[in-house]
Design an enzyme around this catalytic site. Structure first.
Site, PDB file in Angstrom:
ATOM      1  N   MET A 296       1.255  12.817  -1.265  1.00  0.00           N
ATOM      2  CA  MET A 296       1.044  13.171   0.142  1.00  0.00           C
ATOM      3  C   MET A 296       2.123  12.496   0.994  1.00  0.00           C
ATOM      4  O   MET A 296       1.949  12.320   2.207  1.00  0.00           O
ATOM      5  CB  MET A 296      -0.353  12.759   0.589  1.00  0.00           C
ATOM      6  CG  MET A 296      -1.440  13.508  -0.184  1.00  0.00           C
ATOM      7  SD  MET A 296      -2.993  13.685   0.695  1.00  0.00           S
ATOM      8  CE  MET A 296      -3.423  11.995   0.982  1.00  0.00           C
ATOM      9  N   GLY A 297       3.241  12.105   0.374  1.00  0.00           N
ATOM     10  CA  GLY A 297       4.348  11.519   1.135  1.00  0.00           C
ATOM     11  C   GLY A 297       4.116  10.055   1.469  1.00  0.00           C
ATOM     12  O   GLY A 297       3.276   9.390   0.860  1.00  0.00           O
TER      13      GLY A 297
ATOM     14  N   HIS B 199       4.859   5.488  -5.997  1.00  0.00           N
ATOM     15  CA  HIS B 199       5.266   6.880  -6.244  1.00  0.00           C
ATOM     16  C   HIS B 199       6.556   6.918  -7.073  1.00  0.00           C
ATOM     17  O   HIS B 199       6.718   7.759  -7.956  1.00  0.00           O
ATOM     18  CB  HIS B 199       5.527   7.606  -4.921  1.00  0.00           C
ATOM     19  CG  HIS B 199       4.331   7.709  -4.029  1.00  0.00           C
ATOM     20  ND1 HIS B 199       4.188   6.970  -2.871  1.00  0.00           N
ATOM     21  CD2 HIS B 199       3.210   8.471  -4.122  1.00  0.00           C
ATOM     22  CE1 HIS B 199       3.045   7.276  -2.288  1.00  0.00           C
ATOM     23  NE2 HIS B 199       2.432   8.169  -3.021  1.00  0.00           N
TER      24      HIS B 199
ATOM     25  N   GLN C  46      -8.900  17.327   1.714  1.00  0.00           N
ATOM     26  CA  GLN C  46      -9.444  16.145   1.047  1.00  0.00           C
ATOM     27  C   GLN C  46      -9.767  15.017   2.028  1.00  0.00           C
ATOM     28  O   GLN C  46     -10.123  13.920   1.616  1.00  0.00           O
ATOM     29  CB  GLN C  46      -8.521  15.674  -0.069  1.00  0.00           C
ATOM     30  CG  GLN C  46      -7.199  15.075   0.364  1.00  0.00           C
ATOM     31  CD  GLN C  46      -6.294  14.811  -0.831  1.00  0.00           C
ATOM     32  OE1 GLN C  46      -5.718  15.731  -1.400  1.00  0.00           O
ATOM     33  NE2 GLN C  46      -6.151  13.556  -1.224  1.00  0.00           N
TER      34      GLN C  46
ATOM     35  N   LYS D 115      -4.151   3.973  -9.889  1.00  0.00           N
ATOM     36  CA  LYS D 115      -4.810   3.362  -8.730  1.00  0.00           C
ATOM     37  C   LYS D 115      -5.956   4.257  -8.256  1.00  0.00           C
ATOM     38  O   LYS D 115      -7.024   3.772  -7.901  1.00  0.00           O
ATOM     39  CB  LYS D 115      -3.819   3.134  -7.605  1.00  0.00           C
ATOM     40  CG  LYS D 115      -4.530   2.687  -6.373  1.00  0.00           C
ATOM     41  CD  LYS D 115      -3.637   2.181  -5.316  1.00  0.00           C
ATOM     42  CE  LYS D 115      -4.438   2.006  -4.067  1.00  0.00           C
ATOM     43  NZ  LYS D 115      -4.845   3.304  -3.506  1.00  0.00           N
TER      44      LYS D 115
ATOM     45  N   LEU E  30      -0.139  -1.153  -4.428  1.00  0.00           N
ATOM     46  CA  LEU E  30       0.649  -0.432  -3.424  1.00  0.00           C
ATOM     47  C   LEU E  30      -0.108   0.835  -3.013  1.00  0.00           C
ATOM     48  O   LEU E  30      -0.677   1.527  -3.854  1.00  0.00           O
ATOM     49  CB  LEU E  30       2.025  -0.055  -3.979  1.00  0.00           C
ATOM     50  CG  LEU E  30       2.926  -1.211  -4.387  1.00  0.00           C
ATOM     51  CD1 LEU E  30       4.312  -0.697  -4.793  1.00  0.00           C
ATOM     52  CD2 LEU E  30       3.061  -2.250  -3.274  1.00  0.00           C
ATOM     53  N   SER E  31      -0.128   1.094  -1.714  1.00  0.00           N
ATOM     54  CA  SER E  31      -0.820   2.268  -1.182  1.00  0.00           C
ATOM     55  C   SER E  31      -0.194   2.619   0.163  1.00  0.00           C
ATOM     56  O   SER E  31       0.171   1.719   0.933  1.00  0.00           O
ATOM     57  CB  SER E  31      -2.299   1.937  -0.973  1.00  0.00           C
ATOM     58  OG  SER E  31      -2.892   2.898  -0.125  1.00  0.00           O
TER      59      SER E  31
HETATM   60  O1  PAF Z   1      -3.114  11.071  -4.848  1.00  0.00           O
HETATM   61  C1  PAF Z   1      -2.689  11.778  -3.905  1.00  0.00           C
HETATM   62  O2  PAF Z   1      -1.719  11.446  -3.223  1.00  0.00           O
HETATM   63  C2  PAF Z   1      -3.405  13.083  -3.578  1.00  0.00           C
HETATM   64  O3  PAF Z   1      -4.775  12.985  -3.765  1.00  0.00           O
HETATM   65  C3  PAF Z   1      -2.831  14.284  -4.355  1.00  0.00           C
HETATM   66  C4  PAF Z   1      -3.051  14.138  -5.854  1.00  0.00           C
HETATM   67  C5  PAF Z   1      -1.346  14.433  -4.063  1.00  0.00           C
HETATM   68  C6  PAF Z   1      -3.534  15.572  -3.915  1.00  0.00           C
HETATM   69  O4  PAF Z   1      -3.357  15.805  -2.556  1.00  0.00           O
END
Ligand code: PAF
Length: 281
Positions: free
Chosen positions: A30-31, A37, A61, A149, A184-185
């Site tokens: 989600m950037g 990432h 979501q 995570k 990390l988040s």
């Molecule tokens: O983990 C995430 O960033 C999101 O839940 C995902 C898997 C990209 C789905 O939107």
């Protein structure tokens, strides 16, 4: 690196990648990218000749009281990081491309999504399962990578891929942590300096409880101590600290098989989650 925003251009790019016969990996995000990432991207490069990263802040979501509008968005910086990491394509659809007028389909995985975050965030995992299915159909990857995570998310996606006979290998990548141990988040950006210090109590409480259980302490007693420690550091509410089967996520009261200790709690306005493996002796 190509940045693609509509399905025809994505399909042309994917066809070109597949025509040279090398596997395609997808890293859905989600950037607001961070080292967590980038570890997924690095791992993806070990498994596939082409790496596609998606950035889509998926409205389905987020619950009504959650942080959709406030969720950090910085695509230009993300794109630079991905380009530097040698990513082949950034798939960045608009909400209209993902959910056009009249969109009506929902994917729901039962059982594994019912407790933990599924109970605390109704509808969240349907939103994730739906968007991940769409991303899989759009990109048609051979391999897809997700961080440990979001352990329940990873377990749900494995179940969904099995149930729906999707020909995609799912790879879980260990949680990346700051030097002091905080997972990390993208949401860590919301923490004030004071909260950032207190946030460390989450990995520490889970780690301490896991060690106690592995040494033979009762599961209930170790969890109670973890909850007391989180409260003392200002976490409120504590959604759960639960020991679960490492694969099915069924709650466990005795450590008699490989398990995962998962926790979720709010610090100020930021909801943090973390988890740790717990092995029986
Ligand atoms: O983990 C995430 O960033 C999101 O839940 C995902 C898997 C990209 C789905 O939107």
């Amino acid at each position: 690196m190509q940045t693609l925003r509509d399905l025809p251009s994505l399909r042309t790019a994917i066809d070109a990648m597949k025509s040279v016969g090398r596997p395609v990996a997808l890293v859905p995000t989600m950037g607001a990218l961070h080292e967590g990432h980038m570890a997924l991207v690095e791992e993806a490069r070990r498994h596939a000749g082409h790496v596609v990263v998606s950035i889509f802040v998926n409205p389905r979501q987020f619950g009504a009281n959650e942080d959709l509008d406030a969720y950090p968005r910085r695509e230009a910086k993300d794109a630079q990081m991905l380009q530097a990491a040698g990513v082949d394509a950034l798939w960045a659809p608009t909400p209209q491309v993902m959910y056009p007028e009249g969109y009506a389909t929902n994917i729901s995985v039962s059982g594994i999504t019912e407790g933990l975050d599924g109970a605390a965030r109704p509808g969240h995992f349907d939103g994730v399962a739906t968007v991940v299915t769409k991303l899989f159909n759009q990109v048609q990857p051979d391999v897809a990578l997700f961080g440990e995570k979001d352990y329940q998310q990873l377990a749900m996606i494995r179940q969904m891929v099995r149930d729906l006979d999707m020909r995609i290998e799912i790879i879980g990548v260990p949680t990346q942590r700051a030097e002091d141990g905080l997972a990390l988040s993208s949401r860590n950006a919301y923490l004030t300096d004071e909260e950032r210090k207190e946030a460390l109590a989450l990995p520490r409480a889970l780690g301490e409880a896991a060690r106690q259980m592995e040494k033979g302490a009762s599961v209930e007693a170790a969890i109670a101590k973890a909850i007391t420690m989180l409260s003392a550091h200002g976490f409120e509410p504590i959604d759960y600290v639960t020991l679960c089967d490492a694969v099915t996520l069924e709650p466990m009261h005795v450590l008699d098989r490989p398990a995962r200790l998962l926790g979720a709690a709010k610090l100020g306005r930021t909801r943090l989650i973390d988890n740790i493996a717990v092995e029986p002796s």
